[in-house]
Scaffold this motif. Structure first.
Motif, short mmCIF file in Angstrom:
data_model
loop_
_atom_site.label_atom_id
_atom_site.label_comp_id
_atom_site.label_asym_id
_atom_site.label_seq_id
_atom_site.Cartn_x
_atom_site.Cartn_y
_atom_site.Cartn_z
N ARG A 1 6.10 -4.66 -2.46
CA ARG A 1 4.85 -3.91 -2.25
C ARG A 1 4.08 -4.40 -1.03
O ARG A 1 3.18 -3.71 -0.55
CB ARG A 1 3.97 -4.00 -3.50
N GLU B 1 0.32 -4.12 3.39
CA GLU B 1 0.79 -3.34 2.25
C GLU B 1 1.89 -2.40 2.71
O GLU B 1 1.78 -1.75 3.76
CB GLU B 1 -0.36 -2.54 1.65
N THR B 2 2.95 -2.34 1.93
CA THR B 2 4.06 -1.45 2.26
C THR B 2 3.68 -0.01 1.94
O THR B 2 3.18 0.26 0.84
CB THR B 2 5.32 -1.82 1.44
N ARG C 1 3.68 3.63 0.53
CA ARG C 1 4.27 4.02 -0.75
C ARG C 1 5.64 4.66 -0.58
O ARG C 1 6.57 4.38 -1.34
CB ARG C 1 3.31 4.99 -1.47
N HIS D 1 8.53 2.06 0.02
CA HIS D 1 8.71 0.97 -0.94
C HIS D 1 10.14 0.94 -1.47
O HIS D 1 10.78 1.97 -1.67
CB HIS D 1 7.74 1.13 -2.11
N ARG E 1 15.21 -6.66 0.40
CA ARG E 1 15.18 -5.27 -0.07
C ARG E 1 16.60 -4.80 -0.38
O ARG E 1 17.55 -5.11 0.35
CB ARG E 1 14.56 -4.37 0.99
#
Length: 1024
Positions: free
Chosen positions: A407, A419-420, A422, A425, A434
């Motif tokens: 996230r 922040e990644t 949405r 993600h 990942r």
């Protein structure tokens, strides 16, 4: 979500590269990519790359090849993140590839001038090659026994010449499947000193790599330029530490900076061969001399190096820049795109200063890849644009760490946590990475190309515009330069909107037509061809003795102001009228030559600031200017070159211009200029990890703000040097990241961002710095910085700085890193073994000689400033090969192995070729068999050697082999090298011998003498 995938190449053409024979373990993956070749056929400008192929317009003896594909036009599936380690064998390490501008010995005098006549075309979205995505041995040292006295060899001055070019075959590219693992031996070598007089140097044996490509001899009238060129001659790294045993050094070594004292070498690693000495320590057996055959020299190698940029979680040091390697991008970029001078970053500024080395990056974002490498992949994030750090604006890359189940991510450049998004993600796997990392190029590749969103565009991207200015002065007409320019333009246009424009007011320049200066070629192709054919006749009776260069480029700029693009100027005489008129300073240079080394060479500076001011304005409107100087007289290259240097352009120099030998080169240079991979409206910036910051940029550009460089034009042949400095301490064992971002417009009007990433380990051990030093990049960095000093400092001072650079590095290594050795040995770190040889060659280059022609020196300085790394190294170190016995064996290169640049390797019964990437000198010995001369050159004796030479292909095997060799060199160099025959006893012979940098001549000492001088200076500094 980003879109991945290849963009179809334009016109259905294959990528532009000729393919060498597939190496073991490789399978074919992509098509051939070609560099310059025959003139492209006529097509109207497509709005997007169309499909279909051109009909062949190549002469019967030339295989058809053509540059194609927009930058990064193809993408291949991502490779897995880790792969088996591939290191290289010590026999395939360091190498050297020649390139150096030969000075001209002849000095033709003729009157000249030009008026404001110009041609204003605008070419096609030229075919663009697609791009694809590359470990040396660790340091040690080489020891050589040192002499008390050293023997010389003599030589003399300089000149020029040359003609034509070839075409490559349609071999296919290869995909790396399982590259060969090569082990790197850790050994120590010491070379012996003998008490001999005049021991001949022995050329090292070895076969160069196989680069298979079929060329035919080019026709005499308009030889095509081969664009599928790739490959430099490879030279192996000598094992470990090179020690050149000379004078005494203290056996008690001081403690090494930042590390404990080194352990003594193992007996199996060390072999010491010392000269015979008496009890007083003086060598016995007569005058002592180093055996020239045992001093460090680049050796030819036939192996292709398989190079993986990272293995596991560690960076692999790159192979030499001049070697032939195939890079596999596994996180770090290919070293073709970006290299660091030291492959382990020093943790502190003090440690870097102690080493004496430079910390810098050499960046070449659009460099041509090897045919067997994957193309750079294109990533499209849509309207949102690529993901970036919200603090430092760094682009997403494989070294950004995702946390909190994906996230958030930590920027590897500034450490900020973001922040990644949405829709981007993805959950993390057990290894903390990942799960989709290997499927996303931006997370597993060191180099990617992002499609730019609208936020990166001030206005809509413009299609490529090319505007030609032709000098039609009396001199240009009489020498044939204007006719040659018209002929070259006529052959390279395929979609050039154009109109001839004549401006009569050369002081207050204006354009009579504000909107109708540029047309689509399809509307006026026949008229353009007629115009180009008639221009030489239209001005045949021109008697004007002045040139309106400044007024002409000002008018061209006003015509292009709304679109930007490239302005190509063909200039034959000194600009002497109107805006930017220059005074003739050549006579002043000749009268002040005696002041040469001690005075400031003002003639190498621009005459005034007018052209510089104009160039800054041009750059602001994204107009790039290239100048083709076709002259037989002084033109003031120092002043004229300010325009291309500021606008991201290039100077081409043909002196003395000859319609016989230079017409073909002019055509091929122009064709490659238009068809090579390039971009417009570019901005580049380099970002670094915390603790390191950019100090300065060097290259052909305009800089308005400290952090960015503006590049109205940028291409695959140009590089930018980026010097770095510490602003904080780095943590030992951590990694330091560098990221280069180039925002540019393709010739098809597409806005792209080429992002190049490199992450290197940090170290506080001085020995690690020397072990990981990159010789080619270190030397090129220093050369490019010193080039700027030549016009503003006394030459004696600049030459001293060059020598001090070499000495300071070797002193630091001797004091802090070298193993205990007997006195009388010069110790060289393995990674920098050829540094003294490169330094000597640089000191003998035309730019560092006070007695050279002013224009020749100015051109050399300008050329050195923006060359790629392999070409920069070659600029000062030509390649010499014997060509009297051309019998390559199977799996051997067409080009024979190089031999040392010394007369001891020449025979009067032999024929030798010496080339630097732009000019090629062929020396014919006085005792060469007349039958060989007849078969190769169509002459029966050395006395019949012509002053101007165009290579012919005769109906015999050795003539065909010589043509193959020349064509292969032109293919490798991506340059239509000019040829000149040389013989002993005249100016051509003096020119040839002046290029043998290992011999003592009027330009400096011999290599052996220089090593002795270096050693004495090292001793002096250590004992001080």
């Amino acid at each position: 979500m980003p879109n991945y995938g290849p963009k179809p190449p334009p016109f259905g053409q294959p990528p532009p590269f000729s393919q060498s024979t597939p190496s073991a373990g490789l399978r074919s993956v992509s098509q051939q990519m070609s560099r310059p070749g025959p003139p492209p056929p006529v097509l109207s400008r497509p709005e997007a790359p169309p499909s279909g192929s051109f009909p062949s317009t190549v002469p019967p003896n030339m295989p058809p090849v053509r540059s194609t594909g927009p930058l990064g036009s193809q993408a291949l599936p991502s490779a897995p993140r880790t792969a088996p380690l591939r290191s290289f064998h010590p026999s395939s390490g360091t190498l050297v590839v020649p390139h150096s501008g030969f000075p001209s010995s002849s000095d033709f005098q003729s009157s000249g001038f030009s008026d404001g006549a110009m041609i204003a075309p605008m070419p096609p979205p030229v075919a663009r090659p697609s791009f694809m995505s590359s470990s040396p041995s660790a340091g040690s040292q080489v020891r050589l026994p040192w002499p008390a006295t050293l023997g010389p060899v003599s030589n003399g001055p300089s000149a020029l010449g040359g003609p034509q070019f070839p075409q490559a075959s349609n071999a296919q590219q290869q995909h790396i499947v399982s590259p060969t693992k090569l082990e790197s031996a850790q050994t120590l070598r010491r070379l012996s000193m003998h008490s001999v007089r005049g021991s001949p140097a022995v050329a090292p044996a070895g076969a160069p790599m196989q680069l298979q490509s079929q060329f035919s001899a080019a026709p005499q009238d308009i030889p095509p330029f081969q664009s599928s060129a790739y490959g430099s001659q490879a030279w192996p790294m000598q094992p470990q530490q090179v020690a050149l045993p000379p004078a005494a050094l203290s056996a008690a070594q001081p403690p090494m900076f930042g590390m404990p004292p080194p352990p003594p070498p193992l007996p199996s690693q060390l072999t010491t061969i010392s000269p015979t000495v008496g009890q007083d320590g003086i060598p016995r057996g007569g005058q002592s001399k180093v055996d020239p055959s045992q001093i460090p020299r680049p050796d030819p190698s036939s192996s292709v190096i398989m190079y993986e940029t990272r293995h596991g979680n560690q960076a692999n040091p790159p192979p030499p820049a001049t070697s032939d390697f195939i890079a596999m991008d596994t996180g770090n970029c290919s070293p073709r795109y970006m290299r660091c001078t030291i492959n382990q970053v020093p943790c502190t500024a003090d440690l870097l200063a102690t080493s004496g080395m430079q910390l810098a990056l050499l960046v070449q974002p659009l460099a041509l890849p090897h045919p067997s490498e994957e193309p750079v992949q294109i990533v499209d994030f849509g309207e949102s644009g690529p993901i970036r750090c919200s603090r430092c604006k760094g682009y997403i890359n494989p070294f950004m760490k995702f946390i909190d189940q994906g996230r958030h991510f930590i920027c590897n450049l500034c450490g900020f946590i973001d922040e990644t998004p949405r829709d981007y993600h993805c959950n993390l796997g057990p290894d903390g990475l990942r799960r989709d990392a290997d499927e996303r190029p931006e997370l597993c590749k060191g180099t990617v190309e992002f499609v730019a969103s609208k936020e990166y565009m001030v206005c809509d991207p413009m299609p490529a515009v090319y505007f030609f200015l032709i000098d039609v002065s009396m001199s240009a007409i009489q020498t044939g330069a204007a006719a040659a320019a018209c002929s070259a333009i006529n052959q390279v246009i395929s979609d050039l909107p154009t109109l001839m424009l004549i401006v009569t007011d050369v002081e207050d320049v204006y354009i009579p037509l504000q909107t109708d200066v540029i047309f689509e070629l399809s509307e006026c192709r026949q008229h353009l061809e007629l115009l180009l054919g008639h221009i030489p006749m239209m001005f045949q009776k021109n008697k004007t003795l002045e040139s309106a260069f400044g007024a002409a480029i000002k008018a061209g700029f006003l015509a292009m102001k709304g679109t930007g693009g490239k302005l190509l100027v063909f200039q034959s005489v000194l600009p002497s009228a109107g805006v930017g008129a220059l005074p003739s300073r050549e006579l002043e240079g000749r009268t002040n030559v005696s002041v040469g080394e001690k005075g400031v060479p003002k003639l190498l500076q621009a005459a005034d600031k007018t052209l510089r001011t104009m160039a800054i304005e041009f750059a602001g409107y994204q107009v790039c200017i290239d100048v083709f100087i076709t002259s037989q007289t002084y033109v003031d290259v120092a002043s004229v070159s300010v325009i291309p240097r500021t606008t991201g352009g290039q100077v081409y120099y043909y002196y003395p211009f000859s319609t016989l030998s230079d017409t073909a080169k002019l055509y091929n240079d122009l064709r490659w200029n238009i068809t090579r991979p390039q971009g417009f409206e570019a901005v580049m910036r380099v970002r670094c990890s915390q603790g390191i910051q950019v100090q300065e940029y060097y290259g052909n550009f305009c800089k308005r703000i400290p952090t960015n460089v503006d590049l109205p034009g940028f291409d695959c042949d140009k590089s930018i040097l980026v010097t770095l400095k510490h602003d904080d301490k780095l943590q030992d064992g951590s990694e330091c990241a560098f990221q280069s971002a180039l925002l540019y417009t393709t010739v098809y009007g597409q806005r792209r961002i080429r992002v190049t990433n490199l992450s290197l380990p940090c170290s506080n051990m001085l020995s690690n710095l020397f072990r990981s030093a990159d010789l080619d990049t270190q030397f090129a960095c220093f050369l490019k910085k010193e080039v700027l000093e030549i016009p503003s400092r006394p030459l004696l001072h600049v030459r001293g700085q060059v020598t001090s650079f070499c000495i300071n590095i070797l002193v630091s290594y001797r004091k802090f890193c070298a193993t205990v050795s007997s006195p009388g040995q010069l110790i060289l770190p393995e990674s920098l073994m050829f540094l003294p040889l490169y330094t000597l060659a640089l000191l003998k280059s035309i730019g560092f000689q006070a007695d050279g022609r002013i224009d020749d020196r100015a051109y050399w300085i300008n050329r050195a400033f923006s060359l790629s790394l392999p070409s920069t190294i070659a600029l000062v170190f030509p390649r010499m090969v014997p060509i009297h016995e051309l019998n390559p064996k199977e799996n051997e290169s067409l080009i024979p192995p190089r031999i040392p640049l010394t007369t001891e390797n020449l025979s009067e019964k032999g024929i030798y070729l010496l080339e630097n990437g732009e000019d090629c000198l062929i020396y014919i010995g006085n005792l060469v068999d007349s039958d060989i001369l007849q078969q190769l050159f169509g002459i029966s004796s050395v006395d019949e050697i012509p002053t101007q030479f165009v290579l012919q292909q005769y109906d015999n095997p050795i003539s065909k082999k010589l043509n193959d060799v020349i064509n292969e060199i032109r293919r490798q160099r991506c340059s239509y090298i000019r040829l000149k025959l040389c013989k002993k006893g005249d100016a051509s012979g003096l020119l040839f011998f002046s290029c043998l940098v290992e011999d003592k001549n009027s330009r400096g000492p011999s290599y052996v003498e220089f090593l002795a001088q270096i050693h004495r200076d090292i001793q002096s500094k250590i004992s001080y």
